[in-house]
Design a protein around this motif. Structure first.
Motif, mmCIF file in Angstrom:
data_model
loop_
_atom_site.group_PDB
_atom_site.id
_atom_site.type_symbol
_atom_site.label_atom_id
_atom_site.label_comp_id
_atom_site.label_asym_id
_atom_site.label_seq_id
_atom_site.Cartn_x
_atom_site.Cartn_y
_atom_site.Cartn_z
ATOM 1 N N GLY A 11 0.862 -1.183 0.000
ATOM 2 C CA GLY A 11 0.000 0.000 0.000
ATOM 3 C C GLY A 11 0.898 1.232 0.000
ATOM 4 N N VAL A 13 1.922 3.098 2.353
ATOM 5 C CA VAL A 13 2.878 3.166 3.466
ATOM 6 C C VAL A 13 4.043 2.199 3.240
ATOM 7 C CG1 VAL A 13 3.133 2.877 5.961
ATOM 8 C CG2 VAL A 13 1.087 3.974 5.029
ATOM 9 N N VAL A 44 -7.742 9.978 -1.122
ATOM 10 C CA VAL A 44 -7.649 10.840 -2.302
ATOM 11 C C VAL A 44 -6.948 12.173 -2.014
ATOM 12 C CG1 VAL A 44 -9.632 9.873 -3.510
ATOM 13 C CG2 VAL A 44 -9.974 11.768 -1.922
ATOM 14 N N MET A 182 -20.115 5.920 -0.066
ATOM 15 C CA MET A 182 -19.033 6.517 -0.838
ATOM 16 C C MET A 182 -19.130 6.111 -2.293
ATOM 17 S SD MET A 182 -15.126 6.072 -0.306
ATOM 18 C CE MET A 182 -15.223 5.296 -1.880
ATOM 19 N N ARG A 217 -14.810 11.911 -6.006
ATOM 20 C CA ARG A 217 -15.228 11.079 -4.870
ATOM 21 C C ARG A 217 -16.387 11.806 -4.192
ATOM 22 N NH1 ARG A 217 -12.436 8.940 -0.687
ATOM 23 N NH2 ARG A 217 -11.894 7.393 -2.233
ATOM 24 N N GLY A 290 -5.348 9.831 7.130
ATOM 25 C CA GLY A 290 -4.893 8.448 7.288
ATOM 26 C C GLY A 290 -3.642 8.098 6.512
HETATM 27 C C1 LIG Z 1 -13.270 5.670 2.077
HETATM 28 C C2 LIG Z 1 -11.908 6.043 2.555
HETATM 29 C C3 LIG Z 1 -11.408 7.289 2.235
HETATM 30 C C4 LIG Z 1 -10.131 7.652 2.667
HETATM 31 N N1 LIG Z 1 -9.653 8.890 2.330
HETATM 32 C C5 LIG Z 1 -8.399 9.251 2.732
HETATM 33 C C6 LIG Z 1 -7.807 10.487 2.306
HETATM 34 O O1 LIG Z 1 -8.401 11.256 1.541
HETATM 35 N N2 LIG Z 1 -6.536 10.788 2.757
HETATM 36 C C7 LIG Z 1 -5.853 9.947 3.569
HETATM 37 O O2 LIG Z 1 -4.708 10.280 3.961
HETATM 38 N N3 LIG Z 1 -6.373 8.746 3.950
HETATM 39 C C8 LIG Z 1 -7.621 8.372 3.548
HETATM 40 N N4 LIG Z 1 -8.127 7.136 3.874
HETATM 41 C C9 LIG Z 1 -7.317 6.218 4.643
HETATM 42 C C10 LIG Z 1 -6.315 5.507 3.750
HETATM 43 O O3 LIG Z 1 -6.938 4.798 2.713
HETATM 44 C C11 LIG Z 1 -5.467 4.570 4.590
HETATM 45 O O4 LIG Z 1 -5.018 5.266 5.730
HETATM 46 C C12 LIG Z 1 -4.275 4.089 3.769
HETATM 47 O O5 LIG Z 1 -4.684 3.234 2.742
HETATM 48 C C13 LIG Z 1 -3.307 3.326 4.668
HETATM 49 O O6 LIG Z 1 -2.249 2.844 3.903
HETATM 50 P P1 LIG Z 1 -1.478 1.537 4.352
HETATM 51 O O7 LIG Z 1 -0.412 1.348 3.324
HETATM 52 O O8 LIG Z 1 -1.130 1.640 5.783
HETATM 53 O O9 LIG Z 1 -2.554 0.377 4.274
HETATM 54 P P2 LIG Z 1 -3.324 -0.209 2.974
HETATM 55 O O10 LIG Z 1 -3.544 0.847 1.955
HETATM 56 O O11 LIG Z 1 -4.516 -0.915 3.520
HETATM 57 O O12 LIG Z 1 -2.293 -1.227 2.399
HETATM 58 C C14 LIG Z 1 -1.977 -2.442 3.062
HETATM 59 C C15 LIG Z 1 -1.555 -3.469 2.033
HETATM 60 O O13 LIG Z 1 -1.116 -4.650 2.705
HETATM 61 C C16 LIG Z 1 -1.619 -5.776 2.025
HETATM 62 N N5 LIG Z 1 -1.664 -6.899 2.984
HETATM 63 C C17 LIG Z 1 -2.557 -7.109 3.960
HETATM 64 N N6 LIG Z 1 -2.247 -8.233 4.654
HETATM 65 C C18 LIG Z 1 -1.123 -8.724 4.093
HETATM 66 C C19 LIG Z 1 -0.296 -9.852 4.367
HETATM 67 N N7 LIG Z 1 -0.576 -10.701 5.368
HETATM 68 N N8 LIG Z 1 0.787 -10.077 3.591
HETATM 69 C C20 LIG Z 1 1.101 -9.225 2.566
HETATM 70 N N9 LIG Z 1 0.334 -8.136 2.270
HETATM 71 C C21 LIG Z 1 -0.748 -7.888 3.023
HETATM 72 C C22 LIG Z 1 -2.968 -5.327 1.513
HETATM 73 O O14 LIG Z 1 -3.405 -6.121 0.422
HETATM 74 C C23 LIG Z 1 -2.696 -3.883 1.125
HETATM 75 O O15 LIG Z 1 -2.293 -3.757 -0.221
HETATM 76 C C24 LIG Z 1 -9.383 6.741 3.454
HETATM 77 C C25 LIG Z 1 -9.902 5.482 3.760
HETATM 78 C C26 LIG Z 1 -11.154 5.124 3.317
HETATM 79 C C27 LIG Z 1 -11.702 3.771 3.663
#
Ligand SMILES: Cc1cc2nc3c(=O)[nH]c(=O)nc-3n(C[C@H](O)[C@H](O)[C@H](O)COP(=O)(O)OP(=O)(O)OC[C@H]3O[C@@H](n4cnc5c(N)ncnc54)[C@H](O)[C@@H]3O)c2cc1C
Length: 505
Positions: A11, A13, A44, A182, A217, A290
């Motif tokens: 993702g 992060v 977004v 959404m 969105r 987030g």
């Molecule tokens: C409707 C909505 C709107 C949002 N709008 C915003 C916004 O405008 N701005 C903002 O900053 N944030 C926003 N957010 C929050 C944002 O989407 C999250 O905070 C962000 O995606 C977090 O990123 P991440 O990389 O931590 O996790 P994720 O994006 O969830 O990525 C995690 C990844 O890990 C993978 N994974 C999971 N388990 C495993 C495993 N066991 N082994 C290998 N891979 C695995 C998943 O498939 C995924 O690809 C929004 C969230 C939602 C639901």
């Protein structure tokens, strides 16, 4: 033993962590559960602090090409269209005074491209399923039955994190919150596409985030959800009622309901395993914090882990990740809870909220302060473990300002952001005669002696790879630099005797 870092989750992060580690010379492997990238346009809004970091990483032009710059947030009455408040972003003190609206799959595509350029291996369709650690490394198991032993693990595997579960950690907080409908759609609208629009309405708030082209969105606070998800007819009916007929939606890409949770883990570090992003904190999308908070977790952790992996820093440096980022995550959870509750308020409380927003939104000073906070520009670690102030005007622990008037020793305009494209620390000074050295951990930058927009005087400022000020000193003195590095980064040789830089670029 291998010193490789395994990042779990591709993702935003995980990809940011992988890029930052790779450019600091670390061998990184990423595993991602999904066989193909997601099409769900979750985050977004990319804020200024993240845009600064993405600029230094060399990906901002690519992100901008896929997104839309937003100049302001505007709140109106959904029935009458009357303006209640406006928050202009032009007054935010940054080189990027705007929000970049770009769909999360585009952000992930750009970061994936950069990670690949930096030599990161990304394996898709592979989930982490097991993890045990000892003092020297981490044994991991994958869904395809393979095993590996790695030096360190970054758990960036989202809200349902397997890494979090496998280290015995859990989210603490509230798991029953407001519901939103959404829609990721194309829209025809009379509304400006350069603004994020928020509408107040007795039935609940509604929002429009314009994306590139006709895409947008739409979000609506709703009473409950339906497992079948919202239909286009329901979305259009909500838009008609709450946006006063100003939005016609078509071409749906993703329609969903989601429930807001507010929670955080106790500890971001478990020995050789770290949690970052949604794996460490979840909260409402209010203020779009987030992903932005998560990518900054990654930037904070990556340079510390890189120095430890390369044997340059003491492992104790890794504890400062928790010390600096846990309070930031806690504050985001608190603030987004209040913002969401306020947005959902009805009756007398709703009227009070509208009145407060009206007053605040008509004061340029208050609106600028709110915009600066939302842009995450106020985040710093002034009382954190790594800031040392030995005189000087710049505040140690805060992010290094990046004034437009900055010039290098030849008088050529330069930015802190572009200087941070060089991996490692920056030691900024106007004092040519001090003969400062950073060896393999960074670059000494001598700035124009005729001007001083940073207020360095005859002193120096040590900027960390994530842009925050470590040491600020009224004098430019190598012994002070070496003393800081020995005390704060670890039991390392003085910079003056280290090898020249061998960082990746
Ligand atoms: C409707 C909505 C709107 C949002 N709008 C915003 C916004 O405008 N701005 C903002 O900053 N944030 C926003 N957010 C929050 C944002 O989407 C999250 O905070 C962000 O995606 C977090 O990123 P991440 O990389 O931590 O996790 P994720 O994006 O969830 O990525 C995690 C990844 O890990 C993978 N994974 C999971 N388990 C495993 C495993 N066991 N082994 C290998 N891979 C695995 C998943 O498939 C995924 O690809 C929004 C969230 C939602 C639901």
């Amino acid at each position: 033993m291998t010193t490789r870092v395994l990042v779990v989750g591709a993702g935003p992060v995980g990809l940011t962590a992988a890029c930052q580690l790779a450019r600091l010379g670390v061998d990184v492997r990423v595993v991602e559960k999904l066989a193909a990238p997601t099409t769900e346009s979750r985050a977004v809004g990319v804020h200024a602090r993240s845009l600064e970091m993405f600029a230094a990483l060399g990906v901002l032009p690519r992100l901008e090409a896929r997104g839309r710059r937003i100049a302001a947030l505007q709140m109106s009455d959904g029935r009458t269209g009357h303006l209640r408040a406006r928050m202009d972003l032009a007054d935010v003190p940054t080189r990027h005074p705007y929000v970049l609206d770009v769909a999360q799959p585009d952000t992930e595509a750009v970061l994936t491209e950069r990670a690949t350029e930096l030599g990161v291996s990304i394996e898709r369709g592979v989930a982490l399923t097991g993890l045990t650690q000892d003092t020297l490394g981490v044994d991991v198991t994958f869904s395809d039955g393979r095993t590996d032993r790695v030096g360190w693990v970054v758990g960036a595997d989202g809200g349902h994190s397997a890494v979090r579960r496998l280290v015995g950690e859990q989210l603490h907080g509230s798991f029953q919150g407001q519901h939103f409908a959404m829609a990721d759609v194309d829209i025809d609208t009379s509304l400006s596409r350069d603004l994020i629009h928020m509408f107040t309405h007795p039935d609940g708030m509604a929002m429009v985030f314009p994306l590139a082209g006709h895409r947008a969105r739409l979000m609506f606070l709703v009473d409950g959800t339906d497992p079948a998800g919202p239909t286009m007819e329901q979305i259009q009916a909500l838009a008609e009622t709450r946006m006063g007929g100003r939005v016609q939606a078509h071409h749906p890409r993703w329609l969903t309901y989601f429930e807001v949770h507010h929670a955080q883990v106790s500890s971001y570090r478990h020995g050789r395993v770290f949690l970052a992003g949604d794996a460490a904190h979840v909260h409402s999308p209010a203020g779009a914090q987030g992903m932005n908070t998560g990518v900054q977790d990654a930037a904070n952790l990556a340079w510390k882990l890189a120095l430890v992996v390369r044997g340059v820093a003491d492992e104790a440096l890794l504890d400062t990740y928790q010390a600096e980022r846990h309070p930031v995550g806690a504050a985001v959870v608190r603030q987004t809870t209040v913002l969401t509750d306020l947005g959902a308020a009805t009756g007398l409380l709703g009227l009070l909220r509208d009145a407060v927003y009206f007053v605040a939104g008509h004061s340029r000073r208050v609106a600028a302060a709110a915009a600066t906070r939302m842009a995450e520009i106020t985040i710093g670690y002034p009382r954190g473990p790594l800031g040392v102030q030995r005189g000087g005007a710049l505040p140690a622990g805060e992010h290094c300002p990046d004034p437009a008037e900055l010039r290098d020793a030849d008088g050529t305009p330069v930015s802190v952001e572009s200087l941070l494209a060089r991996p490692g620390f920056l030691l900024l000074t106007r004092n040519r005669s001090a003969q400062l050295r950073l060896g393999e951990i960074g670059t000494v930058i001598v700035l124009d002696s005729a001007t001083d927009p940073l207020g360095l005087g005859d002193g120096m400022a040590l900027v960390r790879p994530d842009g925050y000020l470590g040491l600020v000193s009224a004098t430019a003195d190598q012994e002070v630099v070496d003393g800081y590095l020995a005390a704060k980064i670890g039991d390392v040789a003085p910079a003056s005797v280290r090898r020249p830089s061998a960082l990746a670029g």
